[in-house]
Scaffold this motif. Structure first.
Motif, short mmCIF file in Angstrom:
data_model
loop_
_atom_site.label_atom_id
_atom_site.label_comp_id
_atom_site.label_asym_id
_atom_site.label_seq_id
_atom_site.Cartn_x
_atom_site.Cartn_y
_atom_site.Cartn_z
N ALA A 18 0.84 -1.21 0.00
CA ALA A 18 0.00 0.00 0.00
C ALA A 18 0.87 1.25 0.00
CB ALA A 18 -0.95 -0.01 1.20
N GLU A 19 1.93 1.24 0.80
CA GLU A 19 2.85 2.38 0.85
C GLU A 19 3.58 2.55 -0.48
OE1 GLU A 19 5.44 1.80 4.23
OE2 GLU A 19 3.71 1.64 5.58
N LYS A 20 4.01 1.44 -1.07
CA LYS A 20 4.71 1.49 -2.36
C LYS A 20 3.78 2.00 -3.45
CE LYS A 20 7.72 -1.27 -5.30
NZ LYS A 20 8.35 -2.57 -5.53
N LEU A 21 2.53 1.56 -3.44
CA LEU A 21 1.54 2.02 -4.40
C LEU A 21 1.30 3.52 -4.26
CD1 LEU A 21 -0.63 1.53 -6.58
CD2 LEU A 21 -2.18 0.83 -4.73
N THR A 22 1.17 4.00 -3.03
CA THR A 22 0.95 5.42 -2.79
C THR A 22 2.13 6.24 -3.30
OG1 THR A 22 -0.41 4.93 -0.85
CG2 THR A 22 0.52 7.16 -1.00
N GLU A 23 3.33 5.83 -2.95
CA GLU A 23 4.54 6.54 -3.38
C GLU A 23 4.64 6.57 -4.91
OE1 GLU A 23 9.14 5.32 -3.30
OE2 GLU A 23 8.26 5.55 -1.30
N HIS A 24 4.42 5.44 -5.55
CA HIS A 24 4.51 5.34 -7.01
C HIS A 24 3.46 6.22 -7.69
CE1 HIS A 24 5.71 3.45 -10.75
NE2 HIS A 24 4.44 3.19 -11.02
N THR A 25 2.25 6.23 -7.15
CA THR A 25 1.17 7.03 -7.74
C THR A 25 1.50 8.52 -7.69
OG1 THR A 25 -0.45 5.35 -7.10
CG2 THR A 25 -1.30 7.54 -7.63
N PHE A 26 1.94 9.00 -6.53
CA PHE A 26 2.25 10.43 -6.40
C PHE A 26 3.49 10.81 -7.20
CE2 PHE A 26 -0.77 10.29 -2.93
CZ PHE A 26 -1.36 11.55 -3.01
N LEU A 27 4.45 9.93 -7.31
CA LEU A 27 5.67 10.19 -8.06
C LEU A 27 5.38 10.42 -9.54
CD1 LEU A 27 8.82 10.26 -8.01
CD2 LEU A 27 8.74 7.81 -8.50
N HIS A 28 4.38 9.73 -10.08
CA HIS A 28 4.11 9.80 -11.51
C HIS A 28 2.95 10.72 -11.90
CE1 HIS A 28 6.77 6.33 -11.36
NE2 HIS A 28 7.08 6.68 -12.59
N LEU A 29 2.43 11.49 -10.95
CA LEU A 29 1.37 12.44 -11.30
C LEU A 29 1.90 13.41 -12.35
CD1 LEU A 29 -0.27 13.24 -7.87
CD2 LEU A 29 -1.28 12.03 -9.79
N PRO A 30 1.12 13.82 -13.29
CA PRO A 30 -0.34 13.63 -13.45
C PRO A 30 -0.73 12.40 -14.26
CG PRO A 30 0.39 15.19 -15.09
CD PRO A 30 1.63 14.77 -14.29
N GLN A 31 0.23 11.52 -14.57
CA GLN A 31 -0.06 10.35 -15.39
C GLN A 31 -0.72 9.24 -14.57
OE1 GLN A 31 3.48 9.06 -17.39
NE2 GLN A 31 3.65 10.94 -18.58
N GLU A 32 -1.44 8.38 -15.29
CA GLU A 32 -1.97 7.16 -14.67
C GLU A 32 -0.81 6.19 -14.47
OE1 GLU A 32 -5.41 5.20 -16.21
OE2 GLU A 32 -6.49 7.07 -16.52
N ILE A 33 -0.83 5.50 -13.36
CA ILE A 33 0.15 4.44 -13.11
C ILE A 33 -0.56 3.10 -13.25
CG2 ILE A 33 1.58 5.85 -11.60
CD1 ILE A 33 -0.36 3.04 -10.02
N CYS A 34 0.24 2.03 -13.39
CA CYS A 34 -0.34 0.70 -13.42
C CYS A 34 0.68 -0.29 -12.89
CB CYS A 34 -0.81 0.32 -14.82
SG CYS A 34 0.40 0.49 -16.14
#
Length: 158
Positions: A18-34
């Protein structure tokens, strides 16, 4: 007839992925992550133990996602721990879009769960919705749907 087995079972996301997902999501804004989700299934539900980011190679990564085939295929071929996929909706609710549902058949047959997350910039948190992948054969052809499921983020090792 729809395969509704397990659709009411809980999905547990361990705290480290969950922490890794959160970090990855914010790092790649404004793009969608997957990415892919690895874990186990039991009679009581699904335990997500690992999140592995996969590069989004969609032509318009601000509004859609496409798993990089070079990274996705090895996971798709090793289905022992493959439990689901996740992607983000950076500017909308974490509910399935029409495109999400239209493309679900591309990988749903090998997965059990589907997560969609939306970043909340004010609190630096992630809103995550979890879905069970349900196979419906009522129409004579196999079609997949998403059924929202309860999600718990578990603190492991505390």
């Amino acid at each position: 007839m729809a395969d509704l087995s397990g659709q009411h079972s809980e999905i547990v996301l361990n705290s480290l992925p969950a922490e890794k997902l959160t970090e990855h999501t914010f790092l790649h804004l404004p793009q969608e992550i997957c990415g892919v989700l690895l874990g186990t299934t039991t009679a009581g539900g699904i335990q997500i133990e690992q999140f592995i980011p996969i590069r989004n190679v969609a032509p318009d990564p601000l509004h859609s996602f496409l798993l990089n085939p070079a990274e996705w295929v090895p996971h798709a071929l090793n289905t022992k721990q493959l439990i689901g996929i996740v992607h983000s909706h950076p500017k909308s609710n974490p509910t399935p879009s029409t495109e999400d549902l239209d493309r679900l058949h591309l990988y749903a047959g090998m997965l059990k769960t589907y997560l969609i997350c939306t970043p909340e910039p004010i609190t630096s948190t992630l809103i995550i919705h979890a879905y069970h992948i349900v196979r419906n054969m009522d129409t004579g052809t196999s079609r997949y749907y998403l059924h929202q499921a309860p999600l718990t983020i578990a603190q492991i090792g505390i």
